[in-house]
Scaffold this motif. Structure first.
Motif, PDB file in Angstrom:
ATOM      1  N   GLY A 113      19.886  38.292  25.792  1.00 53.29           N
ATOM      2  CA  GLY A 113      19.365  38.903  24.577  1.00 53.29           C
ATOM      3  C   GLY A 113      20.236  40.047  24.098  1.00 53.29           C
ATOM      4  N   ASP A 114      19.899  40.562  22.912  1.00 54.69           N
ATOM      5  CA  ASP A 114      20.767  41.541  22.265  1.00 54.69           C
ATOM      6  C   ASP A 114      20.060  42.839  21.879  1.00 54.69           C
ATOM      7  N   VAL A 115      18.823  42.746  21.398  1.00 50.04           N
ATOM      8  CA  VAL A 115      18.061  43.928  20.987  1.00 50.04           C
ATOM      9  C   VAL A 115      16.692  43.862  21.642  1.00 50.04           C
ATOM     10  N   GLU A 123       2.828  54.913  25.922  1.00 47.92           N
ATOM     11  CA  GLU A 123       3.608  54.750  27.138  1.00 47.92           C
ATOM     12  C   GLU A 123       3.387  55.942  28.055  1.00 47.92           C
ATOM     13  N   GLY A 124       3.515  55.668  29.355  1.00 47.04           N
ATOM     14  CA  GLY A 124       3.546  56.757  30.321  1.00 47.04           C
ATOM     15  C   GLY A 124       4.990  57.180  30.501  1.00 47.04           C
ATOM     16  N   LEU A 125       5.688  56.478  31.403  1.00 47.44           N
ATOM     17  CA  LEU A 125       7.122  56.730  31.567  1.00 47.44           C
ATOM     18  C   LEU A 125       7.946  55.905  30.573  1.00 47.44           C
ATOM     19  N   GLY A 126       7.485  54.737  30.240  1.00 53.67           N
ATOM     20  CA  GLY A 126       8.198  53.918  29.267  1.00 53.67           C
ATOM     21  C   GLY A 126       9.583  53.504  29.723  1.00 53.67           C
ATOM     22  N   LEU A 127       9.692  53.043  30.967  1.00 52.85           N
ATOM     23  CA  LEU A 127      11.010  52.720  31.510  1.00 52.85           C
ATOM     24  C   LEU A 127      11.765  51.657  30.710  1.00 52.85           C
ATOM     25  N   PRO A 128      11.132  50.588  30.208  1.00 46.98           N
ATOM     26  CA  PRO A 128      11.908  49.615  29.429  1.00 46.98           C
ATOM     27  C   PRO A 128      12.597  50.218  28.218  1.00 46.98           C
ATOM     28  N   LEU A 129      12.031  51.287  27.650  1.00 43.65           N
ATOM     29  CA  LEU A 129      12.659  51.943  26.505  1.00 43.65           C
ATOM     30  C   LEU A 129      14.010  52.533  26.869  1.00 43.65           C
ATOM     31  N   LEU A 130      14.165  52.905  28.129  1.00 41.56           N
ATOM     32  CA  LEU A 130      15.418  53.502  28.601  1.00 41.56           C
ATOM     33  C   LEU A 130      16.303  52.477  29.294  1.00 41.56           C
ATOM     34  N   GLU A 131      15.699  51.618  30.108  1.00 40.77           N
ATOM     35  CA  GLU A 131      16.488  50.642  30.861  1.00 40.77           C
ATOM     36  C   GLU A 131      17.224  49.683  29.935  1.00 40.77           C
ATOM     37  N   CYS A 132      16.567  49.252  28.863  1.00 43.23           N
ATOM     38  CA  CYS A 132      17.237  48.328  27.947  1.00 43.23           C
ATOM     39  C   CYS A 132      18.474  48.965  27.342  1.00 43.23           C
ATOM     40  N   GLN A 133      18.391  50.244  27.021  1.00 43.15           N
ATOM     41  CA  GLN A 133      19.536  50.921  26.420  1.00 43.15           C
ATOM     42  C   GLN A 133      20.644  51.155  27.443  1.00 43.15           C
ATOM     43  N   ALA A 134      20.250  51.405  28.681  1.00 46.43           N
ATOM     44  CA  ALA A 134      21.267  51.522  29.728  1.00 46.43           C
ATOM     45  C   ALA A 134      22.050  50.228  29.859  1.00 46.43           C
ATOM     46  N   ALA A 135      21.395  49.103  29.602  1.00 45.22           N
ATOM     47  CA  ALA A 135      22.050  47.800  29.682  1.00 45.22           C
ATOM     48  C   ALA A 135      22.863  47.476  28.438  1.00 45.22           C
ATOM     49  N   GLY A 136      22.887  48.398  27.460  1.00 43.83           N
ATOM     50  CA  GLY A 136      23.619  48.163  26.227  1.00 43.83           C
ATOM     51  C   GLY A 136      22.826  47.441  25.172  1.00 43.83           C
ATOM     52  N   MET A 137      21.509  47.410  25.332  1.00 46.55           N
ATOM     53  CA  MET A 137      20.633  46.693  24.400  1.00 46.55           C
ATOM     54  C   MET A 137      19.921  47.707  23.514  1.00 46.55           C
ATOM     55  N   PRO A 138      20.281  47.807  22.233  1.00 51.43           N
ATOM     56  CA  PRO A 138      19.606  48.758  21.344  1.00 51.43           C
ATOM     57  C   PRO A 138      18.100  48.497  21.292  1.00 51.43           C
ATOM     58  N   LEU A 139      17.363  49.544  20.928  1.00 57.13           N
ATOM     59  CA  LEU A 139      15.902  49.517  20.976  1.00 57.13           C
ATOM     60  C   LEU A 139      15.300  49.550  19.579  1.00 57.13           C
ATOM     61  N   ILE A 140      14.317  48.691  19.345  1.00 57.20           N
ATOM     62  CA  ILE A 140      13.440  48.782  18.179  1.00 57.20           C
ATOM     63  C   ILE A 140      12.030  49.003  18.700  1.00 57.20           C
TER      64      ILE A 140
END
Length: 233
Positions: A113-115, A123-140
């Protein structure tokens, strides 16, 4: 942090306050350059449900906003999606949505995937919001804190709020979005060049949410010079 700071001033508490970004292990999330938005990814987590009682009824809702994604996907049959889910209770899923079960490592969630599309009501910690960006995947995500505080590529506007009872006598005002707005946002980015946004996503997490950076802040707050200047305490 703002609330506790206000309490400190109003009630004269002598506590010291600092606000620390939540860190993630970026070494465990390898970066991959994304160039064009060809497929969206959503991490649905455990799909935890809560009763909705603002109008006296008991309606189940999904915390991750998956029903908004599915509604938008029906409007965008030409756009492919991947949904990672730990539950089989997914309904009315269109053919352009591929449902995958969660894997052993979080890094696998962002391999394809790409985005990343995360429409969380809260969210509590909302890790996917950060992990996806660490992987180079922009966030919407949606235009509501804390989801919109993580340098998203785009945000879906909030149209109103509804009362959700998380557990007995624990209520929050949760945002609502319009699936048409979700679809319009996704359609606007589909097929576009996201190479710069991909690099910026990784740089944002490295700069503000890596353990290396956060550890330095924590040490600065915790370690103080001793009165005689001969050591630390």
């Amino acid at each position: 942090f703002a609330m506790l700071s206000e309490w400190r001033e109003r009630f004269g508490f002598r506590w010291e306050l600092q606000c620390c970004p939540w860190p993630i292990d970026i070494e465990a999330i390898p970066f991959r350059q994304r160039d064009v938005c060809r497929r969206y990814v959503c991490v649905n987590g455990t799909d935890q449900r809560h009763p909705l009682r603002h109008d006296g009824s008991a309606t189940e809702v999904r915390r991750k906003g998956l029903e908004w994604l599915i509604a938008a996907a029906h409007r965008l049959p030409q756009i492919p999606f991947i949904v990672w889910s730990q539950t089989d209770e997914l309904f009315d899923v269109p053919d352009n949505v591929e449902v995958r079960r969660s894997t052993a490592t979080n890094a696998d969630l962002y391999r394809d995937g790409d985005v990343c599309l995360q429409l969380s009501r809260w969210e509590g910690l909302g890790l996917p919001l950060l992990e996806c960006q660490a992987a180079g995947m922009p966030l919407i995500t949606i235009d509501e804190a804390p989801m919109n505080e993580h340098q998203p590529l785009a945000v879906v506007p909030v149209v109103d709020h509804e009362l959700l009872e998380l557990w007995p006598r624990r209520w929050i005002a949760a945002p609502r979005v319009n699936p048409d707005d979700v679809a319009a946002t996704l359609a606007a980015w589909f097929g576009r060049d996201i190479s710069q946004a991909s690099r910026a996503a990784r740089e944002f997490v490295e700069r503000e949410h890596s353990w290396k950076q956060v550890r330095s802040q924590l040490l600065q707050w915790i370690v103080k010079e001793s009165p005689n200047g001969e050591g630390t305490e």
